[in-house]
Design an enzyme around this catalytic site. Structure first.
Site, short mmCIF file in Angstrom:
data_model
loop_
_atom_site.label_atom_id
_atom_site.label_comp_id
_atom_site.label_asym_id
_atom_site.label_seq_id
_atom_site.Cartn_x
_atom_site.Cartn_y
_atom_site.Cartn_z
N ASN A 162 0.81 -1.28 -0.04
CA ASN A 162 0.03 0.02 -0.01
C ASN A 162 0.80 1.18 0.02
O ASN A 162 2.20 1.26 -0.03
CB ASN A 162 -0.97 0.05 1.51
N LYS A 175 -11.84 -2.83 19.02
CA LYS A 175 -10.19 -3.41 19.07
C LYS A 175 -9.89 -3.06 20.42
O LYS A 175 -8.65 -2.99 20.84
CB LYS A 175 -9.44 -2.75 18.04
N LYS A 211 8.18 -17.60 -10.68
CA LYS A 211 7.69 -16.55 -11.17
C LYS A 211 6.38 -16.83 -12.25
O LYS A 211 6.47 -17.60 -12.90
CB LYS A 211 8.57 -15.71 -12.04
N PHE A 255 -4.53 3.62 14.68
CA PHE A 255 -4.73 4.65 13.42
C PHE A 255 -5.78 4.23 12.61
O PHE A 255 -6.19 2.95 12.61
CB PHE A 255 -3.42 4.86 12.49
N LYS A 270 -13.87 1.47 15.43
CA LYS A 270 -12.41 0.54 15.68
C LYS A 270 -12.13 0.73 17.05
O LYS A 270 -11.48 -0.19 17.49
CB LYS A 270 -11.66 1.11 14.51
#
Ligand SMILES: Cc1cc2nc3c(=O)[nH]c(=O)nc-3n(C[C@H](O)[C@H](O)[C@H](O)COP(=O)(O)O)c2cc1C
Length: 394
Positions: free
Chosen positions: A209, A340, A288, A322, A336
């Site tokens: 990401n 959590k 691959k 975050f 969240k």
């Protein structure tokens, strides 16, 4: 605007004298007042005028020059200094200070100051390896003087080895860290995660990401500057290892999971700013993958939820997560936080182009489990880190 801090930079007669200019330039950008003292020999390498122009202050070279104002300059500079930096520190100045010699403006000011002194030595490898120089350095360290060790490399004289002035960016960062006033975390152990994780597809490809790690590194540096003992578990980033922080490099979610769990018990504060991949490739191909087909389907499966696990395991730790959201920022962050078992959550809207991923700035909202909330303006990530620790109020 007035200056908050003064650094007195002592420049000695070495080839690296010109590198002091880079450090002065860095520190000036941080609004730090700079006074330069040059040894007589330093003026053979760079002119005082150059240092005068860059520091925007008169440069002192001669202890017996007619004073501009009625003040005894070596005493006034020694008192004015919040910190002294000797760069480059020659074998000569190190030897003089270690043996109580004060025979010029610089050595006398070092002797007279109560401010912390940092020596950044630079010299020929054989000089640096000389046991007398080593003894002098050890003696000064025992007396509380600080050193930024030289690095190894090709020296100006053509020799290769230890003795090259440490990186000037590193030196500036150490100076700023030592000047930092808030030292409210000296008893704390802080674990920070930063950067992305990757999920390998085959030996050459992976999923990842856009996280650059900048936010997490800024948090780790802020905690270090406030005196904490910091461990930074970092996914792959192009950022330099910050000094004074135990950096552990990982690549995958699983590696990060293992390292975080290994260190979790001993921490007081854990800040999970890494953008950990939620999914991983189900079937890694050891060979691959060839481009034989028009379509290629890669199946993904859920990976470890590290934050959730920490929320379950948590005992005394303050746990901060975050939330990078593209919609319903507060609602998603609150969910969240609860799901959590977090103490705080830092939420940012990733749809804004000039904040969030890759940017030097961020605009965040911080929520606590007690329902407190602060909405910060757009600001540099280091400032966000400062506000975060102020809010946690450790
Ligand atoms: C071209 C040249 C380069 C030098 N480079 C260094 C150096 O990098 N480090 C060092 O300790 N001495 C170096 N010296 C020797 C110092 O200039 C010498 O020891 C001098 O007495 C240092 O005086 P100061 O510490 O008062 O500035 C160099 C000398 C010359 C001529």
């Amino acid at each position: 605007m007035g200056f908050s801090k003064t650094v007195v930079i002592g420049v000695c007669g070495g080839i690296a004298a010109y590198k002091a200019l880079d450090v002065i330039s860095d520190l000036k950008k941080k609004n730090i007042n700079i006074n330069v003292i040059m040894t007589k020999n330093a003026t053979k390498f760079v002119t005082p005028l150059t240092f005068q122009a860059l520091s925007q202050n008169m440069v002192v070279t001669d202890m017996f020059a007619e004073p501009k104002a009625w003040e005894i300059q070596h005493i006034s500079l020694a008192k004015k200094a919040d910190l002294m930096l000797i760069l480059p520190a020659t074998a000569n100045i190190i030897g003089k200070v270690a043996n109580g010699i004060a025979d010029d403006m610089l050595s006398t000011t070092i002797m007279a100051t109560k401010a912390p002194v940092i020596f950044a030595p630079a010299m020929n490898t054989n000089m640096f390896a000389n046991p007398i120089v080593k003894e002098n350095i050890n003696k000064l360290k025992q007396h509380g003087y600080n050193f930024v060790s030289p690095s190894s490399g090709r020296l100006a004289c053509g020799d290769v080895g230890e003795g090259k002035l440490a990186d000037t960016k590193l030196i500036s960062a150490i100076v700023c860290s030592m000047l930092y006033d808030i030292k409210d975390m000296t008893e704390k152990r802080v674990l920070v995660t930063a950067g992305p994780t990757i999920s390998p597809i085959d030996p050459v490809r992976y999923l990842s990401n856009k996280s650059t790690g900048k936010m997490g590194y800024a948090i780790a540096e802020e905690a270090r500057d406030r005196g904490a003992k910091v461990t930074l578990i970092s996914g792959p980033t192009s950022l330099e290892h910050p000094f004074g922080i135990n950096v552990i490099n990982v690549k995958t979610n699983e590696e990060m999971y293992n390292e975080v769990l290994k260190h979790f018990d001993s921490q007081d504060i854990v800040i999970k700013s890494a953008a950990v991949a939620d999914y991983k490739v189900e079937q890694y191909s050891p060979k691959k993958i060839k481009k034989n087909n028009e379509r290629l389907e890669i199946k993904l499966i859920k990976d470890n939820d590290i934050l959730k696990k920490l929320g379950e395991l948590k005992t005394k730790q303050i746990l901060v997560g975050f939330a990078a959201e593209s919609n319903d920022l507060i609602e998603n962050a609150e969910a969240k936080l609860r799901n959590k078992n977090l103490d705080y959550i830092v939420a940012n809207d990733i749809t804004s182009s000039d904040t969030g991923f890759a940017s030097d700035n961020n605009k965040v909202v911080i929520l606590s489990k007690h329902g407190e909330i602060i909405n910060l303006d757009k600001m540099p990530k280091k400032m966000v880190a400062r506000e975060l620790f102020n809010f946690i109020n450790v």
